[in-house]
Scaffold this motif. Structure first.
Motif, PDB file in Angstrom:
ATOM      1  N   ARG A  76     -10.229 -13.612   7.850  1.00  0.00           N
ATOM      2  CA  ARG A  76      -8.934 -13.630   7.162  1.00  0.00           C
ATOM      3  C   ARG A  76      -8.578 -15.078   6.835  1.00  0.00           C
ATOM      4  O   ARG A  76      -8.095 -15.815   7.688  1.00  0.00           O
ATOM      5  CB  ARG A  76      -7.850 -12.997   8.040  1.00  0.00           C
ATOM      6  CG  ARG A  76      -6.471 -12.980   7.372  1.00  0.00           C
ATOM      7  CD  ARG A  76      -6.425 -12.037   6.176  1.00  0.00           C
ATOM      8  NE  ARG A  76      -5.129 -12.095   5.501  1.00  0.00           N
ATOM      9  CZ  ARG A  76      -4.620 -11.118   4.767  1.00  0.00           C
ATOM     10  NH1 ARG A  76      -5.284  -9.994   4.605  1.00  0.00           N
ATOM     11  NH2 ARG A  76      -3.456 -11.260   4.185  1.00  0.00           N
TER      12      ARG A  76
ATOM     13  N   LYS B 228      -7.732  -3.075   8.999  1.00  0.00           N
ATOM     14  CA  LYS B 228      -8.899  -3.970   8.973  1.00  0.00           C
ATOM     15  C   LYS B 228      -9.381  -4.276  10.397  1.00  0.00           C
ATOM     16  O   LYS B 228     -10.580  -4.331  10.661  1.00  0.00           O
ATOM     17  CB  LYS B 228      -8.552  -5.269   8.240  1.00  0.00           C
ATOM     18  CG  LYS B 228      -8.149  -5.085   6.779  1.00  0.00           C
ATOM     19  CD  LYS B 228      -7.817  -6.436   6.152  1.00  0.00           C
ATOM     20  CE  LYS B 228      -7.340  -6.325   4.717  1.00  0.00           C
ATOM     21  NZ  LYS B 228      -5.950  -5.814   4.648  1.00  0.00           N
TER      22      LYS B 228
ATOM     23  N   SER C 162     -13.442  -2.411   2.208  1.00  0.00           N
ATOM     24  CA  SER C 162     -12.055  -2.705   1.840  1.00  0.00           C
ATOM     25  C   SER C 162     -11.092  -1.731   2.500  1.00  0.00           C
ATOM     26  O   SER C 162     -11.313  -0.518   2.497  1.00  0.00           O
ATOM     27  CB  SER C 162     -11.905  -2.610   0.324  1.00  0.00           C
ATOM     28  OG  SER C 162     -10.612  -2.976  -0.066  1.00  0.00           O
TER      29      SER C 162
ATOM     30  N   GLY D 283      -6.543  -1.528   3.655  1.00  0.00           N
ATOM     31  CA  GLY D 283      -5.239  -2.175   3.664  1.00  0.00           C
ATOM     32  C   GLY D 283      -4.715  -2.371   5.075  1.00  0.00           C
ATOM     33  O   GLY D 283      -5.212  -1.776   6.032  1.00  0.00           O
TER      34      GLY D 283
ATOM     35  N   GLU E 276       0.842  -1.200   0.000  1.00  0.00           N
ATOM     36  CA  GLU E 276       0.000   0.000   0.000  1.00  0.00           C
ATOM     37  C   GLU E 276       0.879   1.253   0.000  1.00  0.00           C
ATOM     38  O   GLU E 276       0.551   2.252  -0.650  1.00  0.00           O
ATOM     39  CB  GLU E 276      -0.916   0.020   1.239  1.00  0.00           C
ATOM     40  CG  GLU E 276      -1.629  -1.278   1.558  1.00  0.00           C
ATOM     41  CD  GLU E 276      -2.527  -1.760   0.436  1.00  0.00           C
ATOM     42  OE1 GLU E 276      -3.054  -0.922  -0.305  1.00  0.00           O
ATOM     43  OE2 GLU E 276      -2.697  -2.984   0.302  1.00  0.00           O
TER      44      GLU E 276
ATOM     45  N   SER F 193     -11.354  -7.791   0.488  1.00  0.00           N
ATOM     46  CA  SER F 193     -10.904  -7.157  -0.755  1.00  0.00           C
ATOM     47  C   SER F 193     -12.063  -7.094  -1.738  1.00  0.00           C
ATOM     48  O   SER F 193     -12.798  -8.062  -1.916  1.00  0.00           O
ATOM     49  CB  SER F 193      -9.752  -7.962  -1.366  1.00  0.00           C
ATOM     50  OG  SER F 193      -9.507  -7.550  -2.685  1.00  0.00           O
ATOM     51  N   ARG F 194     -12.223  -5.950  -2.390  1.00  0.00           N
ATOM     52  CA  ARG F 194     -13.274  -5.826  -3.390  1.00  0.00           C
ATOM     53  C   ARG F 194     -13.010  -6.700  -4.611  1.00  0.00           C
ATOM     54  O   ARG F 194     -13.923  -7.192  -5.250  1.00  0.00           O
ATOM     55  CB  ARG F 194     -13.384  -4.369  -3.850  1.00  0.00           C
ATOM     56  CG  ARG F 194     -13.971  -3.423  -2.832  1.00  0.00           C
ATOM     57  CD  ARG F 194     -14.305  -2.082  -3.476  1.00  0.00           C
ATOM     58  NE  ARG F 194     -14.790  -1.142  -2.477  1.00  0.00           N
ATOM     59  CZ  ARG F 194     -14.012  -0.281  -1.831  1.00  0.00           C
ATOM     60  NH1 ARG F 194     -12.723  -0.251  -2.058  1.00  0.00           N
ATOM     61  NH2 ARG F 194     -14.523   0.554  -0.952  1.00  0.00           N
ATOM     62  N   SER F 195     -11.739  -6.878  -4.944  1.00  0.00           N
ATOM     63  CA  SER F 195     -11.415  -7.515  -6.224  1.00  0.00           C
ATOM     64  C   SER F 195     -10.732  -8.870  -6.100  1.00  0.00           C
ATOM     65  O   SER F 195     -10.656  -9.602  -7.082  1.00  0.00           O
ATOM     66  CB  SER F 195     -10.523  -6.579  -7.051  1.00  0.00           C
ATOM     67  OG  SER F 195      -9.389  -6.195  -6.304  1.00  0.00           O
ATOM     68  N   HIS F 196     -10.216  -9.218  -4.917  1.00  0.00           N
ATOM     69  CA  HIS F 196      -9.461 -10.464  -4.793  1.00  0.00           C
ATOM     70  C   HIS F 196      -9.935 -11.287  -3.594  1.00  0.00           C
ATOM     71  O   HIS F 196      -9.154 -11.700  -2.764  1.00  0.00           O
ATOM     72  CB  HIS F 196      -7.959 -10.177  -4.669  1.00  0.00           C
ATOM     73  CG  HIS F 196      -7.383  -9.527  -5.878  1.00  0.00           C
ATOM     74  ND1 HIS F 196      -7.170  -8.172  -5.972  1.00  0.00           N
ATOM     75  CD2 HIS F 196      -7.008 -10.039  -7.075  1.00  0.00           C
ATOM     76  CE1 HIS F 196      -6.673  -7.878  -7.157  1.00  0.00           C
ATOM     77  NE2 HIS F 196      -6.569  -8.993  -7.845  1.00  0.00           N
TER      78      HIS F 196
END
Length: 269
Positions: free
Chosen positions: A221, A207, A201, A203, A95, A175-178
Motif C-alpha cells: 500500500r 485487501k 483487485s 475494495g 465502493e 488496483s487493476r487500473s490505477h
C-alpha cells in the motif's frame, strides 16, 4: 470453536459489526444521498447510522473510541489512552456508492498502540472475519443473516490460513487500473526475481483479508490510508502470522498516533 474461546470485547465488536451491517444494507437498498466532507471524501446516511450503532455497543466498555465519523479528539488527551477502539463504520464508501458490495465495517481494539482484536464485516455478502492477536487465531464466517447470534457465528467459524509458501505466480493485491508508480516498481522487482505476477483487485479492508486467508501473497500500500482503514485488518493478519510493516520504520504499523495518517506499508507473511 466455543464461546469460551472468544473474549467479551471481541464478542461485543462482532455484535456491533453485524448490527451496523444490517442498517448499512437498509440504506444500500434505497436511493441514498451522498454528502462530500471537508476532506473531499463521500459520506452517506449508512456511515452515520452505522457509526451511531457501533458507538452504542462500544461506549459501555468505557474504552475511548477513535472513529472516522466521530469528532477527532486532540492528541493531548489521546496520548494518555492505553487502550482504545479504532472504527470505520463504512470502509469503502466509494465502493458502497458504486454498489459493488466491496465495503466493510471495521472495528479494532488497540492496546499500547498495537491492535489486539479485529473485526471486518462485509454486509453485502454477510461475510465476517475476526481475529485475536493474543490467541493467535483468526476466523472467517459465512452467515445467512445479519441477525446471527454469537453462538451461530462461533459454530460456523472456520480458521483463516495464509499461504505457507509462495508459488511461481505471486498474487499482489492492488488496483487493476490505477496502480501507482511505486506499486508498479514493486511489481517489477518481483518479476526481476523470476516470478510471474497476478494482480488481485479488491475494495476496502478486504485487501487484508485476501492475504490472511491465503488468496493473495502480498498487499503493498503505497498510497494514503488512515488508522481506521487498517487497524482491524492488521489484527486479523497478525493473528495468523501475517505482518503489516511500515515502510518508514520497518516495524508493524502503530495506532493512536499524533497523526492518524498511516505511512506506506506492506502486508505479507
Amino acid at each position: 470453536m466455543t464461546g469460551t474461546e472468544i473474549n467479551k470485547n471481541l464478542q461485543r465488536a462482532i455484535k456491533a459489526s453485524l448490527k451496523a451491517g444490517h442498517v448499512i444494507m437498509q440504506v444500500y437498498d434505497t436511493a441514498f444521498d451522498v454528502e462530500i466532507k471537508a476532506d473531499k471524501s463521500p459520506l452517506t446516511e449508512a456511515d452515520k447510522r452505522a457509526n451511531d450503532i457501533i458507538n452504542s455497543f462500544l461506549e459501555p466498555t468505557l474504552i475511548p473510541i477513535i472513529s472516522e465519523e466521530n469528532k477527532q479528539i486532540d492528541f493531548s488527551v489521546r496520548k494518555n489512552w492505553n487502550t482504545c477502539w479504532v472504527v470505520d463504520p463504512v470502509d469503502g464508501t466509494k465502493e458502497f456508492i458504486k454498489r459493488n458490495g466491496e465495503f466493510t465495517v471495521n472495528i479494532a481494539l488497540v492496546e499500547n498502540g498495537k491492535p489486539i482484536i479485529g473485526v471486518i464485516y462485509v454486509p453485502a455478502f454477510k461475510t465476517l472475519y475476526f481475529g485475536d492477536v493474543i490467541q493467535q487465531k483468526a476466523y472467517k464466517v459465512q452467515l445467512d443473516s445479519h441477525e446471527a447470534s454469537i453462538h451461530t457465528v462461533l459454530e460456523k467459524a472456520e480458521y483463516l490460513q495464509p499461504k505457507t509458501q509462495p508459488s511461481q505466480i505471486i498474487q499482489v493485491v492492488g488496483s487493476r487500473s490505477h496502480m501507482s508508480q511505486d506499486t508498479l516498481d514493486y511489481v517489477d522487482d518481483i518479476k526481476e526475481k523470476g516470478y510471474d505476477v497476478e494482480i488481485v483487485s479488491k475494495g476496502s479492508s478486504l485487501k487484508f483479508c485476501l492475504v490472511a486467508e491465503g488468496t493473495a501473497d502480498v498487499y503493498p500500500r503505497f498510497a494514503p490510508t488512515m488508522e481506521w482503514d487498517t487497524a482491524a485488518g492488521q489484527a486479523i493478519c497478525q493473528a495468523v502470522g501475517v505482518e503489516v510493516i511500515s515502510k518508514e520504520t520497518n516495524k508493524p504499523l502503530l495506532y493512536n498516533k499524533e497523526n492518524l495518517l498511516n505511512p506506506w506499508f506492506i502486508v505479507s507473511k
